[in-house]
Design an enzyme around this catalytic site. Structure first.
Site, PDB file in Angstrom:
ATOM      1  N   ASN A  72      -1.541   0.295   0.055  1.00 25.73           N
ATOM      2  CA  ASN A  72      -0.968   0.238   1.503  1.00 25.73           C
ATOM      3  C   ASN A  72      -0.086   1.553   1.653  1.00 25.73           C
ATOM      4  O   ASN A  72      -0.032   2.091   2.829  1.00 25.73           O
ATOM      5  CB  ASN A  72      -0.233  -1.057   1.512  1.00 25.73           C
ATOM      6  CG  ASN A  72      -0.998  -2.296   1.679  1.00 25.73           C
ATOM      7  OD1 ASN A  72      -2.130  -2.319   2.631  1.00 25.73           O
ATOM      8  ND2 ASN A  72      -0.747  -3.007   0.792  1.00 25.73           N
ATOM      9  N   ASP A  73       0.580   1.831   0.967  1.00 25.65           N
ATOM     10  CA  ASP A  73       1.552   3.099   1.174  1.00 25.65           C
ATOM     11  C   ASP A  73       0.685   4.230   1.442  1.00 25.65           C
ATOM     12  O   ASP A  73       0.957   4.912   2.419  1.00 25.65           O
ATOM     13  CB  ASP A  73       2.243   3.560  -0.123  1.00 25.65           C
ATOM     14  CG  ASP A  73       3.662   2.788  -0.070  1.00 25.65           C
ATOM     15  OD1 ASP A  73       4.435   2.658   0.857  1.00 25.65           O
ATOM     16  OD2 ASP A  73       4.120   2.218  -1.249  1.00 25.65           O
ATOM     17  N   ILE A  74      -0.399   4.552   0.644  1.00 25.20           N
ATOM     18  CA  ILE A  74      -0.990   5.631   0.853  1.00 25.20           C
ATOM     19  C   ILE A  74      -2.132   5.530   2.114  1.00 25.20           C
ATOM     20  O   ILE A  74      -2.120   6.517   2.663  1.00 25.20           O
ATOM     21  CB  ILE A  74      -1.878   5.973  -0.458  1.00 25.20           C
ATOM     22  CG1 ILE A  74      -0.942   6.493  -1.527  1.00 25.20           C
ATOM     23  CG2 ILE A  74      -2.884   7.237  -0.145  1.00 25.20           C
ATOM     24  CD1 ILE A  74      -1.861   6.603  -2.919  1.00 25.20           C
ATOM     25  N   GLY A  94       0.159   5.705   5.198  1.00 24.67           N
ATOM     26  CA  GLY A  94       0.528   6.961   5.513  1.00 24.67           C
ATOM     27  C   GLY A  94      -0.632   7.597   6.145  1.00 24.67           C
ATOM     28  O   GLY A  94      -0.454   8.362   7.200  1.00 24.67           O
TER      29      GLY A  94
END
Length: 406
Positions: free
Chosen positions: A176-178, A181
């Protein structure tokens, strides 16, 4: 590891051919979502200045499973070390933002207002600024909550579907972070294109929770259409094809995917005893899915006689989909990744070296490579301040006052 240098390899775009060359980006971020967005923009050619505390971004000091964050997400960025709690530091960053095309931040909502670094303040001075906010949640009742990748995996069903009943399990990579972003970058590039028409920037927001929703949307639709909740992957794997499984070999394991009817005929011809292709119980994909209780064990009994390398070579020759089961670090010696420039040699400020992943994109057959290794804390502070018009005396004063570090 045989990764080649992007500066010498024709597999990489030349600096003056990068698609975002000339775009200036200010990155005010921490941990993964913000640095991931900054990495994509930097790799694509933008001039990215990472604003760090005087003692550096905290990912520089992480150990264990977090030790890889800094070398993976920090290339092609300049480092400006500044104390944002000081009035002088805030003024410097505001002045820098006046000349930028984009700003990327992933702090709590309204936390940058106190520094005059919020969208309203900066866009008043720079109407063309594209301000990218990477948050836990988009508009709605949860908007003010803080979140982490693992938090939204738990509350968003991803950990449930990835684990087993009673034992949710997060997906190991920071998906989810990658990806969140990256969606921030998608929004930024859309706003950049729109700016050519309007002359104005936009406030772009991307959210971890909403990103997680997109990733589990297929399971939600499955439940709506069938009335049955999907079974967690750790309980019982129920693929929609007859042969879509991990099989043991003499010396390893290989995942084999036989999806279409044509795939099945090829698999029968090249790997199974005579007569399998004529078995009426296996004529269609639906037939083979129904036959899985006896089909998969029978295929497993046949494939276990193969050696891994020989089976993979035979599957390759047959044009069938397969994948040898490997650990992440095994990819360092992958011939395809090395030949294609997907592994970028990276030197950390202390001299340690890793191979980081290039962006999974090619432009006319060439990838975006490395122009700058991860930098020491404040490595470009002096040059950035000179670019703002400060003389050597003033820079020395700011260093002595603890406003910046060089």
């Amino acid at each position: 590891m045989t990764a080649s240098s992007p500066t010498e390899d024709p597999a990489f775009l030349a600096d003056d051919d990068l698609p975002l060359r000339g775009i200036k980006v200010l990155e005010l971020s921490h941990m993964i979502m913000g640095p991931a967005a900054g990495l994509v923009l930097a790799d694509l050619g933008a001039e990215v200045v990472k604003v760090e505390p005087l003692d550096g971004d905290r990912t520089r000091r992480l150990k264990g499973s977090g030790i890889g964050y800094f070398p993976v997400f920090s290339r092609n960025k300049q480092s400006l070390a500044v104390d944002l709690k000081s009035a002088e530091g805030q003024a410097l960053v505001r002045e820098l933002a006046r000349g930028c095309d984009m700003l990327v931040e992933n702090f709590r909502d309204d936390s940058l207002v106190q520094y005059g670094l919020d969208y309203a303040s900066l866009s008043a001075a720079n109407p063309g600024l594209i301000y990218v906010s990477l948050k836990g949640f988009l508009s709605g009742p949860y908007k003010q909550r803080t979140a982490l990748d693992e938090v939204v995996q738990m509350m968003g069903g991803m950990a449930f579907i990835n684990g087993s009943t009673g034992a949710p399990q997060r997906v190991a990579p920071s998906v989810n972070d990658i990806l969140g972003g990256t969606f921030g970058v998608v929004g930024a590039l859309a706003a950049l294109n729109d700016r050519q028409r309007t002359g104005r920037g936009r406030h772009v927001r991307a959210g971890l929770f909403e990103n997680n929703l997109l990733l589990v949307a297929q399971f939600i639709a499955q439940h709506q259409l069938t009335g049955t909740p999907p079974v967690p992957m750790g309980d019982k794997r129920t693929p929609p094809w007859g042969v879509y499984d991990i099989f043991d070999t003499q010396d390893g394991r290989v995942f084999v995917a036989v999806v279409s009817d044509a795939n099945w005929r090829t698999f029968c011809r090249d790997f199974l005893p005579p007569g399998w292709s004529d078995d009426q119980r296996l004529f269609s994909a639906i037939d083979r899915e129904a036959a899985r209780p006896w089909l998969v064990p029978a295929v497993a009994d046949i494939l276990k006689a193969w050696k891994t390398a020989e089976l993979c070579a035979a599957l390759e020759a047959s044009g069938l989909s397969y994948g040898q089961i490997r650990q992440p670090h095994d990819l360092l010696d992958d011939p395809h990744l090395n030949a294609g420039g997907a592994l970028i040699p990276t030197t950390m400020p202390d001299g340690r070296q890793v191979a980081a992943a290039a962006l999974p994109i090619e432009f006319d057959g060439r990838k975006a490579g490395k122009r700058l290794d991860p930098q020491a804390i404040g490595a470009q502070t002096h040059d950035i301040l000179r670019g703002l018009g400060l003389d050597e005396t003033r820079i020395a004063q700011l260093v002595d006052q603890g406003v910046v570090a060089v």
